[in-house]
Design a protein around this motif. Structure first.
Motif, PDB file in Angstrom:
ATOM      1  N   HIS A 102       0.897  -1.204  -0.014  1.00 27.91           N
ATOM      2  CA  HIS A 102       0.051  -0.183  -0.041  1.00 27.91           C
ATOM      3  C   HIS A 102       0.758   1.410  -0.128  1.00 27.91           C
ATOM      4  O   HIS A 102       0.489   2.363  -0.629  1.00 27.91           O
ATOM      5  CB  HIS A 102      -0.864   0.051   1.071  1.00 27.91           C
ATOM      6  N   GLN A 106       0.373   3.607  -3.056  1.00 23.84           N
ATOM      7  CA  GLN A 106      -0.297   4.933  -2.800  1.00 23.84           C
ATOM      8  C   GLN A 106       0.658   6.065  -2.885  1.00 23.84           C
ATOM      9  O   GLN A 106       0.256   7.123  -3.096  1.00 23.84           O
ATOM     10  CB  GLN A 106      -0.954   4.802  -1.406  1.00 23.84           C
ATOM     11  N   PRO A 110      -2.711   7.621  -4.612  1.00 20.22           N
ATOM     12  CA  PRO A 110      -3.146   7.517  -3.192  1.00 20.22           C
ATOM     13  C   PRO A 110      -4.396   6.924  -3.227  1.00 20.22           C
ATOM     14  O   PRO A 110      -4.807   6.290  -2.197  1.00 20.22           O
ATOM     15  CB  PRO A 110      -3.422   9.000  -3.051  1.00 20.22           C
ATOM     16  N   PRO A 145      -5.862   8.289   1.526  1.00 21.11           N
ATOM     17  CA  PRO A 145      -5.376   7.254   0.733  1.00 21.11           C
ATOM     18  C   PRO A 145      -6.531   6.160   0.806  1.00 21.11           C
ATOM     19  O   PRO A 145      -7.471   6.029   1.316  1.00 21.11           O
ATOM     20  CB  PRO A 145      -4.463   6.585   1.780  1.00 21.11           C
TER      21      PRO A 145
END
Length: 289
Positions: A102, A106, A110, A145
């Motif tokens: 992640h 991201q 994001p 996010p």
């Protein structure tokens, strides 16, 4: 982390999860914690370190293989995000020793959504603590996010993973996603990778991707056999596989260039290690047709 000595996890660290030392597996080595140890992590038990050192004695390149696997994952995630993928299902995620999916995804996009799956209670506790600290939870404020969750399950339980409410709450199977199964299937001697992957492939929309890595006996058969022997002696079923068997896992996918190759050769960022023969693990990315 590199340069620091191993740290024994205390039961109190996971007290909120209400799990006993036996449930946490403190007295038996676990693949996720072995991998963490090779990467220079500190989240291991004495049982893990004993097995890891035995394996390193016969194959010191295991540290390099672990690092190359992580680098392959990073390059694959970056490529997929650049290609427009915004959903990742990371199966067999392991301990958060290095930047996680992640964080990688991201940083570029994001809004990317990620679900982690692992069968080790210690991994689950660490992953949930990490996500809580980063406030990566479903339902975050708009503009923040993308949602991220952790699910406790085994790669051999595809139906359970695919039906899990946290998975379904984050992943839209009607849209392309990436399924990551890196350095996992060597711990599933039976069935073969193609059988394990098939239910996940069938649940994916066209344009989805599979990222997979797997050790092989094709390159350094003696070292591979000794490492699998060390793992088996402590009750960790382990198998290396030839390239042809790994290739069958990509049935229904079109392999992205350069195909199934040793990890450092998959779209490298720079010069490839001259000791390529020491990296006896293949990696590949496929796109569902």
């Amino acid at each position: 982390m590199a340069g620091a000595g191993p740290r024994v996890l205390e039961v109190e660290q996971v007290a909120d999860d209400r799990r006993s030392p036996a449930v946490l597996g403190m007295h038996a080595a676990h693949p996720a914690r072995l991998y963490d140890y090779y990467l220079g992590g500190r989240d291991s038990f004495e049982a893990d370190r004993r097995v890891a050192e035995e394996a390193l004695a016969v194959a010191p390149e295991l540290r390099a293989i672990a690092a190359e696997n992580r680098a392959f994952l990073r390059r694959a995630v970056r490529h997929l995000v650049d290609a427009g993928i915004r959903q990742f299902l990371d199966i067999g995620t392991g301990l958060p020793t290095r930047r996680n999916v992640h964080e990688m995804a991201q940083e570029i996009a994001p809004e990317t959504r990620v679900v982690y799956v692992d069968n080790d209670p210690v991994v689950i506790v660490h992953a949930r603590a990490l996500l809580t600290a980063h406030r990566q939870v479903p339902g975050e404020e708009a503009g923040g996010p993308g949602p991220t969750a952790v699910v406790e399950a085994d790669v051999r339980e595809p139906e359970r993973i695919l039906a899990d409410p946290d998975v379904r709450g984050i992943i839209d199977f009607g849209r392309p996603l990436a399924i990551l199964i890196t350095s996992v299937l060597q711990f599933v001697p039976d069935p073969e990778p193609a059988t394990v992957v098939a239910p996940f492939r069938d649940a994916m929309a066209p344009g989805g991707h599979l990222v997979l890595s797997h050790p092989t006996q094709d390159l350094r058969a003696v070292q591979a056999a000794r490492v699998t022997g060390a793992y088996k002696r402590v009750g960790i079923p382990t198998v290396t596989r030839p390239k042809a068997e790994i290739e069958r896992a990509f049935e229904g996918f079109g392999l992205l260039d350069p195909g199934i190759v040793q990890l450092p050769l998959w779209r490298p960022d720079g010069p490839v290690t001259p000791d390529l023969d020491r990296i006896w693990m293949y990696g590949a990315v496929g796109r569902k047709l």
